[in-house]
Design an enzyme around this catalytic site. Structure first.
Site, PDB file in Angstrom:
ATOM      1  CE  LYS A   1      -3.868  -2.374   2.309  1.00 32.21           C
ATOM      2  NZ  LYS A   1      -4.650  -2.492   3.574  1.00 32.21           N
TER       3      LYS A   1
ATOM      4  CG  ASN B   1      -3.376  -2.567   7.070  1.00 30.96           C
ATOM      5  OD1 ASN B   1      -3.297  -2.081   5.938  1.00 30.96           O
ATOM      6  ND2 ASN B   1      -4.378  -3.342   7.440  1.00 30.96           N
TER       7      ASN B   1
ATOM      8  NE  ARG C   1      -1.984  -5.865   7.123  1.00 31.47           N
ATOM      9  CZ  ARG C   1      -3.128  -6.416   6.720  1.00 31.47           C
ATOM     10  NH1 ARG C   1      -3.726  -7.349   7.442  1.00 31.47           N
ATOM     11  NH2 ARG C   1      -3.695  -6.012   5.588  1.00 31.47           N
TER      12      ARG C   1
ATOM     13  CD  GLU D   1      -8.481  -9.184  -3.806  1.00 31.90           C
ATOM     14  OE1 GLU D   1      -7.294  -9.503  -3.550  1.00 31.90           O
ATOM     15  OE2 GLU D   1      -9.355  -9.075  -2.925  1.00 31.90           O
TER      16      GLU D   1
ATOM     17  CG  PHE E   1     -12.974   1.612   7.673  1.00 31.95           C
ATOM     18  CD1 PHE E   1     -12.479   0.929   6.569  1.00 31.95           C
ATOM     19  CD2 PHE E   1     -13.617   0.873   8.665  1.00 31.95           C
ATOM     20  CE1 PHE E   1     -12.602  -0.454   6.450  1.00 31.95           C
ATOM     21  CE2 PHE E   1     -13.745  -0.519   8.565  1.00 31.95           C
ATOM     22  CZ  PHE E   1     -13.238  -1.176   7.449  1.00 31.95           C
TER      23      PHE E   1
ATOM     24  CG  HIS F   1      -4.916  -6.413  -0.383  1.00 33.56           C
ATOM     25  ND1 HIS F   1      -6.112  -6.542   0.276  1.00 33.56           N
ATOM     26  CD2 HIS F   1      -4.988  -7.243  -1.458  1.00 33.56           C
ATOM     27  CE1 HIS F   1      -6.879  -7.417  -0.385  1.00 33.56           C
ATOM     28  NE2 HIS F   1      -6.212  -7.848  -1.446  1.00 33.56           N
TER      29      HIS F   1
ATOM     30  CB  THR G   1      -7.159  -6.544   9.772  1.00 31.67           C
ATOM     31  OG1 THR G   1      -7.560  -7.661   8.972  1.00 31.67           O
ATOM     32  CG2 THR G   1      -7.551  -5.258   9.075  1.00 31.67           C
TER      33      THR G   1
ATOM     34  NE  ARG H   1      -6.267 -12.820   4.976  1.00 31.43           N
ATOM     35  CZ  ARG H   1      -7.012 -11.708   4.997  1.00 31.43           C
ATOM     36  NH1 ARG H   1      -6.874 -10.781   4.053  1.00 31.43           N
ATOM     37  NH2 ARG H   1      -7.875 -11.500   5.959  1.00 31.43           N
TER      38      ARG H   1
ATOM     39  CE1 TYR I   1      -9.255  -3.306   0.824  1.00 31.52           C
ATOM     40  CE2 TYR I   1      -8.453  -1.323  -0.274  1.00 31.52           C
ATOM     41  CZ  TYR I   1      -8.216  -2.455   0.492  1.00 31.52           C
ATOM     42  OH  TYR I   1      -6.940  -2.742   0.927  1.00 31.52           O
TER      43      TYR I   1
HETATM   44  P1  ADP Z   1      -7.477  -7.257   5.506  1.00 30.92           P
HETATM   45  O1  ADP Z   1      -6.763  -6.202   4.718  1.00 30.92           O
HETATM   46  O2  ADP Z   1      -6.630  -7.775   6.629  1.00 30.92           O
HETATM   47  O3  ADP Z   1      -8.042  -8.359   4.623  1.00 30.92           O
HETATM   48  P2  ADP Z   1     -10.192  -6.135   5.745  1.00 30.92           P
HETATM   49  O4  ADP Z   1     -10.560  -6.769   4.445  1.00 30.92           O
HETATM   50  O5  ADP Z   1     -11.106  -6.334   6.918  1.00 30.92           O
HETATM   51  O6  ADP Z   1      -8.732  -6.566   6.240  1.00 30.92           O
HETATM   52  O7  ADP Z   1     -10.044  -4.575   5.545  1.00 30.92           O
HETATM   53  C1  ADP Z   1      -9.433  -4.066   4.401  1.00 30.92           C
HETATM   54  C2  ADP Z   1      -8.584  -2.888   4.778  1.00 30.92           C
HETATM   55  O8  ADP Z   1      -9.408  -1.860   5.280  1.00 30.92           O
HETATM   56  C3  ADP Z   1      -7.584  -3.134   5.902  1.00 30.92           C
HETATM   57  O9  ADP Z   1      -6.392  -3.744   5.478  1.00 30.92           O
HETATM   58  C4  ADP Z   1      -7.341  -1.720   6.405  1.00 30.92           C
HETATM   59  O10 ADP Z   1      -6.455  -1.012   5.526  1.00 30.92           O
HETATM   60  C5  ADP Z   1      -8.729  -1.111   6.269  1.00 30.92           C
HETATM   61  N1  ADP Z   1      -9.460  -1.183   7.521  1.00 30.92           N
HETATM   62  C6  ADP Z   1     -10.040  -2.277   8.065  1.00 30.92           C
HETATM   63  N2  ADP Z   1     -10.628  -1.991   9.232  1.00 30.92           N
HETATM   64  C7  ADP Z   1     -10.407  -0.666   9.448  1.00 30.92           C
HETATM   65  C8  ADP Z   1     -10.755   0.252  10.476  1.00 30.92           C
HETATM   66  N3  ADP Z   1     -11.457  -0.126  11.532  1.00 30.92           N
HETATM   67  N4  ADP Z   1     -10.360   1.524  10.342  1.00 30.92           N
HETATM   68  C9  ADP Z   1      -9.644   1.935   9.264  1.00 30.92           C
HETATM   69  N5  ADP Z   1      -9.288   1.126   8.250  1.00 30.92           N
HETATM   70  C10 ADP Z   1      -9.660  -0.155   8.340  1.00 30.92           C
END
Ligand code: ADP
Length: 168
Positions: A29, A132, A122, A146, A77, A135, A111, A105, A69
């Site tokens: 990212k 973070n 992370r 994707e 968010f 992805h 996350t 993962r 997304y």
């Molecule tokens: P992951 O990336 O671990 O698969 P998710 O699909 O749940 O997690 O979320 C996608 C992305 O959205 C996260 O990697 C993070 O960048 C962002 N995100 C998730 N939860 C939050 C939150 N509570 N506040 C801000 N950003 C968030």
């Protein structure tokens, strides 16, 4: 690909080497690019033994970030998340190999980086859930979806000469 995987599920054909394995879409990212973590992240996947199937530095169009997304579009968010993804270049990658989605993962970590184990990407390099670093696809189906979204030009098909040293 889908057809080829169907064939492989029934019986392992002699030509299994040329059938593409599972893929995961992995993306450094904008914060990871700015912080100079691209090499470190690529290195972890290379050393693990996965095969790179696509790679590019990319300024994400807003519609691609929104599509990527879209399952989170009802989250509070979501808008900040899309703004973050388009805020600077990302490094888009596809990695291929046995179990790559679940293993990536694990390598990436939870996350929320405060919950990610040390030793994960992370866990080692991030603090904020909204910054973070990386992805990784959450299912093989999303890996395919994707990869197609981010690499409309297609993936690179190539043979690793070290395959016999990595696969039995
Ligand atoms: P992951 O990336 O671990 O698969 P998710 O699909 O749940 O997690 O979320 C996608 C992305 O959205 C996260 O990697 C993070 O960048 C962002 N995100 C998730 N939860 C939050 C939150 N509570 N506040 C801000 N950003 C968030």
């Amino acid at each position: 690909v889908r057809m080829a995987q169907g064939v492989r599920a029934r019986a392992r054909p002699a030509a299994a080497m040329s059938v593409r394995a599972e893929i995961s879409y992995i993306m450094v990212k904008p914060d990871g690019v700015q912080r100079g973590l691209v090499g470190e992240i690529i290195s972890r996947f290379e050393r693990k033994g996965y095969k790179m199937a696509a790679l590019k530095l990319y300024q994400t169009p807003r519609d691609v970030a929104e599509e990527h997304y879209k399952d989170l579009s009802s989250k509070p968010f979501y808008k900040d998340l899309v703004n973050y993804i388009v805020s600077g270049p990302v490094v888009c990658m596809v990695w291929e190999g046995k179990g790559v989605v679940a293993t990536a993962r694990k390598m990436i970590g939870a996350t929320n980086p405060l919950a990610s184990e040390p030793g994960t990407i992370r866990g080692d390099f991030a603090i904020e859930v909204g910054r973070n670093v990386i992805h990784g696809s959450d299912s093989p189906e999303n890996g395919e979806r994707e990869a197609a979204l981010w690499f409309k030009e297609g993936l690179v098909s190539w043979d690793q000469t070290m395959t016999p040293w990595l696969k039995e």
